[in-house]
Design a protein around this motif. Sequence first.
Motif, short mmCIF file in Angstrom:
data_model
loop_
_atom_site.label_atom_id
_atom_site.label_comp_id
_atom_site.label_asym_id
_atom_site.label_seq_id
_atom_site.Cartn_x
_atom_site.Cartn_y
_atom_site.Cartn_z
N GLU A 74 30.83 -89.50 -60.41
CA GLU A 74 31.47 -89.89 -59.16
C GLU A 74 30.43 -90.32 -58.16
O GLU A 74 29.31 -89.78 -58.12
N CYS A 99 35.10 -91.51 -48.76
CA CYS A 99 35.10 -90.51 -47.69
C CYS A 99 35.56 -91.17 -46.40
O CYS A 99 35.57 -92.40 -46.27
N VAL A 117 32.18 -84.61 -51.82
CA VAL A 117 31.27 -84.30 -52.92
C VAL A 117 31.88 -83.23 -53.83
O VAL A 117 32.47 -82.25 -53.35
N THR A 118 31.74 -83.44 -55.13
CA THR A 118 32.17 -82.46 -56.12
C THR A 118 31.01 -82.21 -57.08
O THR A 118 29.92 -82.79 -56.94
N ASP A 119 31.25 -81.38 -58.10
CA ASP A 119 30.19 -81.13 -59.07
C ASP A 119 29.95 -82.33 -59.99
O ASP A 119 29.02 -82.32 -60.79
N ARG A 120 30.78 -83.36 -59.85
CA ARG A 120 30.58 -84.58 -60.64
C ARG A 120 29.89 -85.70 -59.83
O ARG A 120 29.64 -86.78 -60.37
N THR A 121 29.58 -85.43 -58.58
CA THR A 121 28.96 -86.45 -57.72
C THR A 121 27.52 -86.69 -58.14
O THR A 121 26.70 -85.77 -58.15
N GLN A 146 21.01 -81.30 -52.52
CA GLN A 146 22.06 -81.21 -53.53
C GLN A 146 21.67 -81.87 -54.85
O GLN A 146 22.42 -81.79 -55.82
N SER A 336 43.06 -90.90 -51.81
CA SER A 336 42.48 -90.22 -50.66
C SER A 336 43.31 -90.45 -49.40
O SER A 336 43.84 -91.55 -49.19
#
Length: 379
Positions: A74, A99, A117-121, A146, A336
């Motif tokens: 992502e 965003c 942001v996610t853990d796939r970003t 990050q 979104s």
Amino acid sequence: MINVFQPTLGEQELAAVAEVFNSSWLGSGPRTRQFEEAFAAHLGVDPENVLYINSCTAGLFLATELLELGMGDEVVLPSISFVAAANAVASCGATPIFCDVDPHTLNPSLEDVAAAVTDRTRAVVLLHYGGYPGDVARIAEYCRKQGISLVEDAACAVDSRVAGRACGTFGDIATWSFDAMKVLVTGDGGMLYARDRSVADRARRLSYHGLQQANGFTKAQVSHRWWELDVREFARRVIGNDLTAAIGLVQLSRLPEFVTKRRQVTEYYRRELVGMPALRLPPPLPAGHRTSYYFFWIQMDAAIRDKVAADLYRNDIYTTFRYPPLHRVPAYGSTSVLPGSDQSAEETLCLPLHQGLDQADIHHVVTQLRKSLEANANH
């Protein structure tokens, strides 16, 4: 018609082009390298980390390759951004995650970015709206902590800075645009900067078919068969050339005068339009921030924005809104909910801003804008 965007070109640029014609070498060569070196000095970075390419869009696509983005990844970017950024992300198989932005600055805050942001970003692609640097310093620090790559889409920010530091040098990769609508123009063209030297070297290879040695004359120094190919990666050709680089060198030398004129136009608009009850002007720059004065945008009630644009057009004043929200584009499949982006898209209008405007032009813009706002105020 008074244009929103318009380049300033003259005898100096013509003379530079004539020199290239007379040299009989129009492709990527010595002037391309000189332009890279001059632009690197403008940024305050090593010229080996700077590459002249054929467009900012090519730079954004190249960035996705350099970061090796693909399926399952992502990439966060503001919805108020040019379509090229989202296309670059989607084309490599990654997913653009949009965003929100502040409805008045049209730039995202750190909080807007972090919320997406996610853990796939894997990366963030940040536009500096209208040349305003925005929250770039805090976003860059957040991305480093990050472990997320930051790509700066500095198309609008050729002379924008924060505390003296050039926009485009905060992240890992950056691209600038020199197309015919920008502050510094080469017709078509762009610049790419990579913080890491090895990434910059790979960018140079990927910009020219993946060849290890882009120049046969260089290879001739070490091999009697300089024409043989050494390809390690499959790639396209997106390099710039000496013809447009020669224009760019002149334009870069004139950049201070261009920005000064654009600042003067902006100050006139602010002085003449401040206090109008139906109108909001761009927020003032934070301390230490410097803009390239690429856009001057005004905001008004959504019910009258399009009417005002039509009134101005009938009076030979062209306006526009840049950039339509990307989260509304069906091709990206976004669900979104971004109220700041939606609000800005309905209320914002970009007025003419370029160094070719004279006093009569900007007086006409202000006069007709006042008339339209007064006529539509009660509608």
